[in-house]
Enzyme design. Sequence first.
Site, PDB file in Angstrom:
ATOM      1  N   GLY A   1      75.373  -2.806  38.330  1.00 36.97           N
ATOM      2  CA  GLY A   1      76.638  -2.117  38.566  1.00 36.97           C
ATOM      3  C   GLY A   1      76.497  -0.603  38.644  1.00 36.97           C
ATOM      4  O   GLY A   1      77.108   0.047  39.497  1.00 36.97           O
TER       5      GLY A   1
ATOM      6  N   ASN B   1      86.698  -1.824  31.250  1.00 35.58           N
ATOM      7  CA  ASN B   1      85.746  -2.545  30.408  1.00 35.58           C
ATOM      8  C   ASN B   1      86.144  -2.601  28.938  1.00 35.58           C
ATOM      9  O   ASN B   1      85.747  -3.496  28.219  1.00 35.58           O
ATOM     10  CB  ASN B   1      84.338  -1.943  30.546  1.00 35.58           C
ATOM     11  CG  ASN B   1      84.345  -0.439  30.606  1.00 35.58           C
ATOM     12  OD1 ASN B   1      85.071   0.163  31.386  1.00 35.58           O
ATOM     13  ND2 ASN B   1      83.541   0.185  29.769  1.00 35.58           N
TER      14      ASN B   1
ATOM     15  N   GLN C   1      83.697  -5.484  35.836  1.00 32.87           N
ATOM     16  CA  GLN C   1      84.297  -6.284  34.765  1.00 32.87           C
ATOM     17  C   GLN C   1      85.171  -7.420  35.289  1.00 32.87           C
ATOM     18  O   GLN C   1      85.458  -8.359  34.560  1.00 32.87           O
ATOM     19  CB  GLN C   1      85.136  -5.388  33.842  1.00 32.87           C
ATOM     20  CG  GLN C   1      84.321  -4.577  32.867  1.00 32.87           C
ATOM     21  CD  GLN C   1      83.497  -5.422  31.902  1.00 32.87           C
ATOM     22  OE1 GLN C   1      83.795  -6.587  31.640  1.00 32.87           O
ATOM     23  NE2 GLN C   1      82.443  -4.837  31.370  1.00 32.87           N
TER      24      GLN C   1
ATOM     25  N   GLY D   1      75.500  -8.836  38.389  1.00 33.30           N
ATOM     26  CA  GLY D   1      75.260 -10.243  38.059  1.00 33.30           C
ATOM     27  C   GLY D   1      75.296 -10.547  36.567  1.00 33.30           C
ATOM     28  O   GLY D   1      75.726 -11.620  36.155  1.00 33.30           O
ATOM     29  N   HIS D   2      74.871  -9.575  35.746  1.00 38.52           N
ATOM     30  CA  HIS D   2      74.731  -9.918  34.318  1.00 38.52           C
ATOM     31  C   HIS D   2      76.064  -9.995  33.582  1.00 38.52           C
ATOM     32  O   HIS D   2      76.110 -10.367  32.413  1.00 38.52           O
ATOM     33  CB  HIS D   2      73.769  -8.949  33.616  1.00 38.52           C
ATOM     34  CG  HIS D   2      74.332  -7.604  33.319  1.00 38.52           C
ATOM     35  ND1 HIS D   2      74.843  -7.271  32.080  1.00 38.52           N
ATOM     36  CD2 HIS D   2      74.466  -6.498  34.090  1.00 38.52           C
ATOM     37  CE1 HIS D   2      75.252  -6.008  32.112  1.00 38.52           C
ATOM     38  NE2 HIS D   2      75.045  -5.520  33.316  1.00 38.52           N
TER      39      HIS D   2
ATOM     40  N   THR E   1      61.696  -3.919  47.424  1.00 37.88           N
ATOM     41  CA  THR E   1      61.652  -5.378  47.514  1.00 37.88           C
ATOM     42  C   THR E   1      62.773  -5.979  46.665  1.00 37.88           C
ATOM     43  O   THR E   1      62.958  -5.601  45.509  1.00 37.88           O
ATOM     44  CB  THR E   1      60.275  -5.874  47.008  1.00 37.88           C
ATOM     45  OG1 THR E   1      59.279  -5.227  47.790  1.00 37.88           O
ATOM     46  CG2 THR E   1      60.147  -7.378  47.123  1.00 37.88           C
TER      47      THR E   1
ATOM     48  N   CYS F   1      77.170   0.425  26.009  1.00 41.10           N
ATOM     49  CA  CYS F   1      76.217   1.500  26.231  1.00 41.10           C
ATOM     50  C   CYS F   1      76.513   2.712  25.367  1.00 41.10           C
ATOM     51  O   CYS F   1      75.690   3.592  25.218  1.00 41.10           O
ATOM     52  CB  CYS F   1      76.201   1.895  27.700  1.00 41.10           C
ATOM     53  SG  CYS F   1      77.798   1.841  28.442  1.00 41.10           S
TER      54      CYS F   1
END
Length: 401
Positions: A71, A158, A186, A207-208, A244, A331
């Site tokens: 994100g 959030n 979120q 994704g997490h 990649t 965080c």
Amino acid sequence: MSARIYLDHNATTPISDDVRTHLLEWVQHWGNPSSIHDAGRGPKALLRESRDRIAKLVGASALELIFTAGGSEANNLAIKGVFETQEKLGRRGVAIRTRYIFSEVEHPSILRTAEYLRERGAKVDFVRVSLEGRIDLDQYAKLLGPDVALVSVMIANNETGTLFPIREMAEMAHAHGALFHTDGVQALGKIPVDVRELGVDLASFAGHKFYSLKGAGFLYSRRGVTLESLIHGGGQERHRRGGTENALAIAALGLMASQKDLIAVKAEDMRTLRDHFETRVLAEIPFSRVTAGDSPRLPNTSSLVIPGVDGEILLMNLDIKGFAVSTGAACSSGSPEPSPTLLAMGLTRSEAQSSLRVGLGWSTTREQVDQFIEALIEVVAHLRTLGGFDLSSGKESHVHS
Ligand SMILES: Cc1ncc(COP(=O)(O)O)c(C=O)c1O
């Protein structure tokens, strides 16, 4: 207490059982998706299939997605990408837009980027959010103008879970020719999200926060939007993000995307549990409050103010008892400073320091919620006694150092 109970799904989510069972299959595709030989074919196919599924998840077309590491990178790419595009035009002598608008309660990956733009010479404005969680649309209307390049306002906050009127705000920005970005990190997996219905130009996701792996997120960039790339490298992501691709984490997100139809169902389950949780907390913990409780909110999030306790100490005591919750954004936890988001909304320092964030998830059960409430009641009563909290008046004495 035997098993630990995880109620911090806004920080990150566990990896779903479905994803877990596919991991060994996906690691067979260890080749470089850009390779032309056989080893590249598996991961390339995996990427293509995942991209299609993820595009459908948010109502985009596959080529409108740019995979990122998460994100924060998607947010940086959206904002700096627009800024650098403007700068480039400016260097060619084209008249450019130099102003950027954000809400006051954005994630640090947006707010720090806003600071960076200011250091680079851009004008930056912030829209207020009230104690009730409402964004000030009158102020926003006044801030808009022909010099605005980009507006960035999150779908859902959030910390409090409050939802902002993105569709309306995007229309207002477009009326002035500005682009609109939304941080949807979120929202993903908690409510259905459709970027075309929202009418945004750019949208970030990770994704997490959606039961898949760390290391993959994406930016939706509407066809026709020009973005200067942040990571120059190979031609991956149509030259918009070199490097990649993390095929494993993208495949995990792709698998979750295929469960799109579950989102609305899970949202209702979480809402029922969240309402049950809040009803009990408000009834059984005197003087407790839900921040922005009457505002449109994510169905899984409760931001509580519990006067007479320090949020960090409460969190640590609950952790010892086997419950994972948070005082705000993950965080920033560990920092003695109260949450800037809660302060920006107008909570006092003391209220912000007495805050606790509870984030339910797809697998949260009523039993877990009830066990948590029992523990919360017990710990709060204990800490209030230690701190000399006056239960008749609700007045606290020196709770926060
Ligand atoms: C609203 C919001 N935006 C962005 C992010 C950053 O996402 P990531 O951790 O994937 O970089 C988070 C993570 O907490 C978030 O809650």
